[in-house]
Write a protein that holds these residues in place. Structure first.
Motif, PDB file in Angstrom:
ATOM      1  N   HIS A  74       0.834  -1.204   0.000  1.00  0.00           N
ATOM      2  CA  HIS A  74       0.000   0.000   0.000  1.00  0.00           C
ATOM      3  C   HIS A  74       0.872   1.258   0.000  1.00  0.00           C
ATOM      4  O   HIS A  74       0.611   2.199  -0.755  1.00  0.00           O
ATOM      5  CB  HIS A  74      -0.945  -0.004   1.205  1.00  0.00           C
ATOM      6  N   HIS A  75       1.898   1.277   0.830  1.00  0.00           N
ATOM      7  CA  HIS A  75       2.824   2.413   0.896  1.00  0.00           C
ATOM      8  C   HIS A  75       3.537   2.590  -0.440  1.00  0.00           C
ATOM      9  O   HIS A  75       3.660   3.700  -0.961  1.00  0.00           O
ATOM     10  CB  HIS A  75       3.814   2.181   2.041  1.00  0.00           C
ATOM     11  N   ARG A  76       4.021   1.484  -1.031  1.00  0.00           N
ATOM     12  CA  ARG A  76       4.675   1.532  -2.335  1.00  0.00           C
ATOM     13  C   ARG A  76       3.748   2.123  -3.387  1.00  0.00           C
ATOM     14  O   ARG A  76       4.117   3.027  -4.139  1.00  0.00           O
ATOM     15  CB  ARG A  76       5.103   0.121  -2.746  1.00  0.00           C
ATOM     16  N   ASN A  77       2.509   1.645  -3.415  1.00  0.00           N
ATOM     17  CA  ASN A  77       1.551   2.116  -4.415  1.00  0.00           C
ATOM     18  C   ASN A  77       1.221   3.596  -4.232  1.00  0.00           C
ATOM     19  O   ASN A  77       1.067   4.337  -5.203  1.00  0.00           O
ATOM     20  CB  ASN A  77       0.288   1.267  -4.374  1.00  0.00           C
ATOM     21  N   ALA A  87      -0.920   6.021 -12.818  1.00  0.00           N
ATOM     22  CA  ALA A  87      -2.362   5.846 -12.634  1.00  0.00           C
ATOM     23  C   ALA A  87      -2.645   4.776 -11.592  1.00  0.00           C
ATOM     24  O   ALA A  87      -1.992   3.723 -11.569  1.00  0.00           O
ATOM     25  CB  ALA A  87      -3.017   5.461 -13.961  1.00  0.00           C
ATOM     26  N   GLU A  88      -3.624   5.024 -10.735  1.00  0.00           N
ATOM     27  CA  GLU A  88      -3.991   4.054  -9.698  1.00  0.00           C
ATOM     28  C   GLU A  88      -4.357   2.704 -10.300  1.00  0.00           C
ATOM     29  O   GLU A  88      -4.036   1.662  -9.723  1.00  0.00           O
ATOM     30  CB  GLU A  88      -5.160   4.578  -8.865  1.00  0.00           C
ATOM     31  N   GLU A  89      -5.029   2.712 -11.447  1.00  0.00           N
ATOM     32  CA  GLU A  89      -5.443   1.454 -12.086  1.00  0.00           C
ATOM     33  C   GLU A  89      -4.225   0.597 -12.444  1.00  0.00           C
ATOM     34  O   GLU A  89      -4.258  -0.620 -12.316  1.00  0.00           O
ATOM     35  CB  GLU A  89      -6.276   1.725 -13.343  1.00  0.00           C
ATOM     36  N   VAL A  90      -3.171   1.233 -12.891  1.00  0.00           N
ATOM     37  CA  VAL A  90      -1.950   0.512 -13.242  1.00  0.00           C
ATOM     38  C   VAL A  90      -1.260   0.011 -11.988  1.00  0.00           C
ATOM     39  O   VAL A  90      -0.875  -1.155 -11.876  1.00  0.00           O
ATOM     40  CB  VAL A  90      -0.995   1.423 -14.063  1.00  0.00           C
ATOM     41  N   VAL A  91      -1.100   0.887 -11.018  1.00  0.00           N
ATOM     42  CA  VAL A  91      -0.391   0.568  -9.783  1.00  0.00           C
ATOM     43  C   VAL A  91      -1.098  -0.554  -9.018  1.00  0.00           C
ATOM     44  O   VAL A  91      -0.451  -1.457  -8.483  1.00  0.00           O
ATOM     45  CB  VAL A  91      -0.252   1.836  -8.912  1.00  0.00           C
ATOM     46  N   ASN A  92      -2.412  -0.533  -9.003  1.00  0.00           N
ATOM     47  CA  ASN A  92      -3.157  -1.549  -8.267  1.00  0.00           C
ATOM     48  C   ASN A  92      -3.038  -2.937  -8.891  1.00  0.00           C
ATOM     49  O   ASN A  92      -3.320  -3.936  -8.238  1.00  0.00           O
ATOM     50  CB  ASN A  92      -4.623  -1.152  -8.132  1.00  0.00           C
ATOM     51  N   ASP A  93      -2.627  -3.011 -10.161  1.00  0.00           N
ATOM     52  CA  ASP A  93      -2.445  -4.300 -10.827  1.00  0.00           C
ATOM     53  C   ASP A  93      -1.052  -4.892 -10.617  1.00  0.00           C
ATOM     54  O   ASP A  93      -0.792  -6.023 -11.017  1.00  0.00           O
ATOM     55  CB  ASP A  93      -2.703  -4.172 -12.335  1.00  0.00           C
TER      56      ASP A  93
END
Length: 119
Positions: A74-77, A87-93
């Motif tokens: 979570h911290h990394r993202n 983009a959050e969508e990319v990072v969350n994947d």
């Protein structure tokens, strides 16, 4: 970013053919230090920021270096979104970072294999 004190780099050949490039590139699929965690670098004004091997690293214009341990995925993202603009969508994947195993065939890998083998 993972060795801010510098590292020795050696060019082993010049003018590699496409086949030689592909062979060496394919050789990193099984094991490369960059296969196990996010590695990113960004020039930002007078400094360079990056993530490497579980740390956020800042290279300052005066030559000093700051390192901050990344607590969890979570911290990394959060850093990737807020400081790198991803983009959050990319990072969350992204998969979670994994500890870096020793290179195959190295003494460390052989010791590890022997420790894991049943007696």
């Amino acid at each position: 970013m993972h060795q801010p004190q510098g590292l020795v780099c050696r060019l082993e050949s010049w003018g590699a053919t496409e086949g030689e490039f592909r062979e060496r590139y394919d050789g990193t699929r099984r094991w490369s230090p960059f296969n196990y965690s996010v590695y990113i670098r960004k020039n930002r004004g007078e400094e360079v920021i990056g993530l490497a091997f579980g740390n956020k690293v800042t290279l300052h214009a005066d030559g000093s270096v700051s390192e901050q341990a990344i607590r969890d995925a979570h911290h990394r993202n959060q850093i990737l979104v807020e400081e790198f603009g991803l983009a959050e969508e990319v990072v969350n994947d992204l998969p979670e970072d994994q500890p870096l195993p020793p290179p195959p065939g190295s003494r460390s890998a052989q010791v590890e294999e022997n420790e894991l083998s049943p007696a």
